[in-house]
Design a protein around this motif. Structure first.
Motif, short mmCIF file in Angstrom:
data_model
loop_
_atom_site.label_atom_id
_atom_site.label_comp_id
_atom_site.label_asym_id
_atom_site.label_seq_id
_atom_site.Cartn_x
_atom_site.Cartn_y
_atom_site.Cartn_z
N ALA A 135 1.03 -1.28 0.19
CA ALA A 135 -0.12 -0.49 -0.07
C ALA A 135 0.72 0.86 0.05
O ALA A 135 1.99 1.45 0.44
CB ALA A 135 -0.55 0.25 0.74
N GLY A 136 0.37 2.84 -0.12
CA GLY A 136 0.99 3.48 -0.99
C GLY A 136 1.39 3.68 -2.43
O GLY A 136 1.66 2.95 -2.47
N GLY A 137 2.83 4.58 -2.20
CA GLY A 137 3.20 4.06 -3.49
C GLY A 137 3.78 5.56 -4.02
O GLY A 137 3.81 6.92 -3.60
N ILE A 138 4.00 5.71 -5.23
CA ILE A 138 4.07 7.33 -6.18
C ILE A 138 2.77 7.51 -5.40
O ILE A 138 1.31 6.78 -6.22
CB ILE A 138 4.56 6.77 -7.63
CG1 ILE A 138 5.71 6.63 -7.54
CG2 ILE A 138 4.72 7.71 -8.16
CD1 ILE A 138 6.73 5.74 -8.72
N ALA A 139 3.06 8.81 -5.41
CA ALA A 139 1.56 9.67 -5.05
C ALA A 139 0.76 10.08 -6.61
O ALA A 139 1.73 10.36 -7.57
CB ALA A 139 1.78 10.92 -4.62
N THR A 140 -0.84 9.98 -6.55
CA THR A 140 -1.09 9.90 -7.86
C THR A 140 -1.03 11.60 -8.05
O THR A 140 -1.67 12.17 -8.70
CB THR A 140 -2.70 9.29 -7.04
OG1 THR A 140 -3.46 9.71 -6.01
CG2 THR A 140 -2.62 7.52 -6.70
N ALA A 141 -1.48 12.76 -6.93
CA ALA A 141 -1.41 13.63 -6.86
C ALA A 141 -0.76 13.84 -8.36
O ALA A 141 -0.59 15.20 -8.80
CB ALA A 141 -0.76 14.80 -6.17
N GLY A 142 0.59 13.65 -8.59
CA GLY A 142 1.48 13.86 -9.79
C GLY A 142 1.87 13.26 -10.70
O GLY A 142 2.58 13.25 -11.79
N LEU A 143 0.34 12.22 -10.82
CA LEU A 143 0.29 11.37 -12.22
C LEU A 143 -1.67 12.04 -12.92
O LEU A 143 -2.21 12.37 -12.48
CB LEU A 143 0.47 9.74 -12.23
CG LEU A 143 1.47 9.60 -11.13
CD1 LEU A 143 1.88 8.03 -11.35
CD2 LEU A 143 2.86 9.36 -12.09
N SER A 144 -0.87 12.40 -14.23
CA SER A 144 -2.46 12.44 -14.90
C SER A 144 -2.97 10.48 -15.00
O SER A 144 -1.90 9.87 -15.31
CB SER A 144 -2.50 12.04 -16.49
OG SER A 144 -3.31 12.29 -17.26
N SER A 145 -4.07 10.65 -14.23
CA SER A 145 -5.40 8.62 -14.16
C SER A 145 -4.80 8.63 -15.40
O SER A 145 -5.99 7.76 -15.75
CB SER A 145 -6.27 10.51 -13.31
OG SER A 145 -7.62 10.94 -14.06
N GLN A 146 -5.35 9.67 -16.85
CA GLN A 146 -5.96 9.51 -17.88
C GLN A 146 -4.38 8.59 -18.37
O GLN A 146 -4.67 7.30 -19.37
CB GLN A 146 -5.49 10.94 -18.59
CG GLN A 146 -7.24 11.68 -18.02
CD GLN A 146 -8.58 10.29 -19.06
OE1 GLN A 146 -8.53 9.81 -20.49
NE2 GLN A 146 -9.79 10.48 -18.19
N THR A 147 -3.41 9.08 -18.43
CA THR A 147 -1.83 8.27 -19.22
C THR A 147 -1.26 7.92 -18.24
O THR A 147 -0.48 7.03 -19.14
CB THR A 147 -1.35 9.95 -19.96
OG1 THR A 147 -0.76 10.59 -18.70
CG2 THR A 147 -2.55 10.87 -21.06
N MET A 148 -1.12 8.15 -16.22
CA MET A 148 -0.04 7.83 -16.37
C MET A 148 1.46 8.60 -16.24
O MET A 148 2.21 8.01 -15.48
CB MET A 148 -0.08 5.89 -16.20
CG MET A 148 -1.23 5.27 -16.17
SD MET A 148 -2.53 5.63 -14.96
CE MET A 148 -1.31 5.30 -13.21
N GLU A 149 1.16 9.25 -16.67
CA GLU A 149 2.50 9.71 -16.85
C GLU A 149 2.78 11.43 -15.33
O GLU A 149 1.61 12.19 -15.67
CB GLU A 149 2.37 10.58 -18.57
CG GLU A 149 4.21 11.50 -18.61
CD GLU A 149 3.50 12.83 -20.11
OE1 GLU A 149 4.75 12.56 -20.64
OE2 GLU A 149 2.71 12.62 -20.02
N ALA A 150 3.96 11.63 -15.65
CA ALA A 150 4.01 12.56 -14.72
C ALA A 150 3.71 13.76 -14.91
O ALA A 150 4.10 14.09 -16.43
CB ALA A 150 5.34 12.51 -13.89
#
Length: 394
Positions: A338-353
């Motif tokens: 659980a946890g990991g690379i924060a989703t706030a820094g990623l696009s939910s559409q492309t998974m790109e930072a």
């Protein structure tokens, strides 16, 4: 030596990495897939007792934990369990449904790995196994050194998972890399993991091997499945599920008799007044557990000698028995992280930072964690597909 050039380099030949590589490769991108392990899909191979619980037909965003509970909606909505089932069916892989929508191979998890490798081969994906990688970035290119070779690409996909199950080579590499590029990381912790008991609760360890159906609760989460007592504490599907929601210092509530009405003990007193609490419990749960719980409640003698108030209190305790775990069995026994690379820094559409063009993160490396039962594989397929599609459009 001049670097080999690719459109995308994917680090991690697990479920998400192979899916991403196959999708991008089949859409015309030159893809390099690297893993430090000597074979791909190690977590796939050991999952489901070697038969791979590859998805769940009840997949929905509310069955995932994340600091942003909405993040997973896009990927899960665009690549569904039905989509992956269609892929499996296309390869003639026989499967069956077990409890609660969990799908398993009839044969072996090796079939899923072979399918993904064939999908990669169809896309001309270059695969390098048994090679540790180091990453540099500059001039819009990611340079990856692996073994004696170097490759460069304008896109890098981090699919190396989390530290759960280190015995198969799992590490926190993804988090170190993310931090290097300025991405935040939600503190990783073991999830879907057995809980340990200490202090006065060690007496329950004597029940090692005893299992029974319960409703387990942690916070607002509740799961009705089997619980298993172990030589260290509590395990079984119900416990693994609530472990993802549990925090140190909090309790876990167990309803040992989820099928019975709140007044079942009063009814037992009326119908069988000369029975004991342990004997009344023995009709519904394993005898050793019945004796331990009866001793813990402290009601001795026959039920007719007990007040209704005492029996009502006993029934309420049995419906919400509070354990205070002193920890978990850690990443070595956790099914996922659980946890990991924060989703706030990623696009939910492309998974790109959002702040680092060309850098993607997918699968277990990201702060999205599913329930037990195929949900985490479905996130791997969906997030890998989303990133693969995004790569193919660049």
């Amino acid at each position: 030596m001049k670097p080999e050039t690719y459109d995308a380099i994917i680090l991690g030949a697990g479920a998400a990495g192979m899916m991403c590589a196959a999708v991008a490769g089949q859409r015309g991108k030159r893809v390099l897939l690297i893993d430090h392990a000597d074979e791909p899909g190690k977590k796939i191979l050991i999952s489901g007792g070697g038969r791979c619980n590859f998805t769940n037909i009840h997949t929905a965003p509310d069955r995932y934990l994340s600091a942003n509970p909405h993040f997973a909606k896009s990927a899960l909505g665009r690549y569904t369990a039905a989509d992956f089932i269609a892929l499996v069916d296309g390869y003639g892989i026989a499967w069956h449904e077990k409890t609660l929508g969990q799908l398993f191979c009839d044969g072996s998890a090796k079939q899923i790995v072979a399918m993904l490798l064939e999908e990669c081969a169809k896309g001309g994906v270059a695969v390098a196994l048994g090679e540790a990688a180091s990453v540099e970035h500059g001039d819009g290119q990611y340079r990856v050194t692996y073994g004696t070779r170097t490759a460069s690409a304008p896109a890098l996909v981090v699919a190396t998972g989390g530290p759960a199950i280190p015995q198969i080579g799992a590490t926190g590499f993804a988090y170190d890399l993310a931090r290097r590029f300025g991405l935040k990381v939600v503190e990783p912790r073991p999830a879907l993991v057995p809980l340990t008991l200490g202090g006065d609760e060690t007496l329950f360890r004597a029940l090692s091997g005893v299992a029974t159906e319960v409703v387990a609760r942690a916070g607002k989460a509740a799961f009705r499945e089997a619980a298993l007592f172990t030589h260290r504490g509590l395990s079984g599907p119900a416990i693994l599920q609530v472990s993802s929601y549990w925090r140190h210092g909090e309790s876990v509530g167990i309803d040992f008799l989820p099928s019975l009405s709140p007044d079942w003990l009063l009814a037992a007193k009326r119908n069988r007044p000369r029975t004991t609490l342990a004997a009344a419990l023995d009709n519904h749960i394993p005898a050793r557990l019945a004796e331990t719980l009866a001793d813990g409640i402290g009601i001795e003698g026959e039920l007719h000698a007990c007040t209704d108030k005492a029996l009502d209190a006993a029934a309420r305790k049995l419906a919400d028995w509070r354990f205070f775990p002193n920890g978990t069995e850690g990443f070595a026994k956790a099914e996922v992280t659980a946890g990991g690379i924060a989703t706030a820094g990623l696009s939910s559409q492309t998974m790109e930072a959002r702040t680092v063009p060309g850098l993607y993160a997918i699968g277990e490396a990201v702060d999205v964690t599913g329930w037990l039962g195929g949900y985490n594989f479905q996130w791997a397929w969906a997030s890998g597909w989303a990133a693969g599609m995004a790569l193919s459009r660049t």
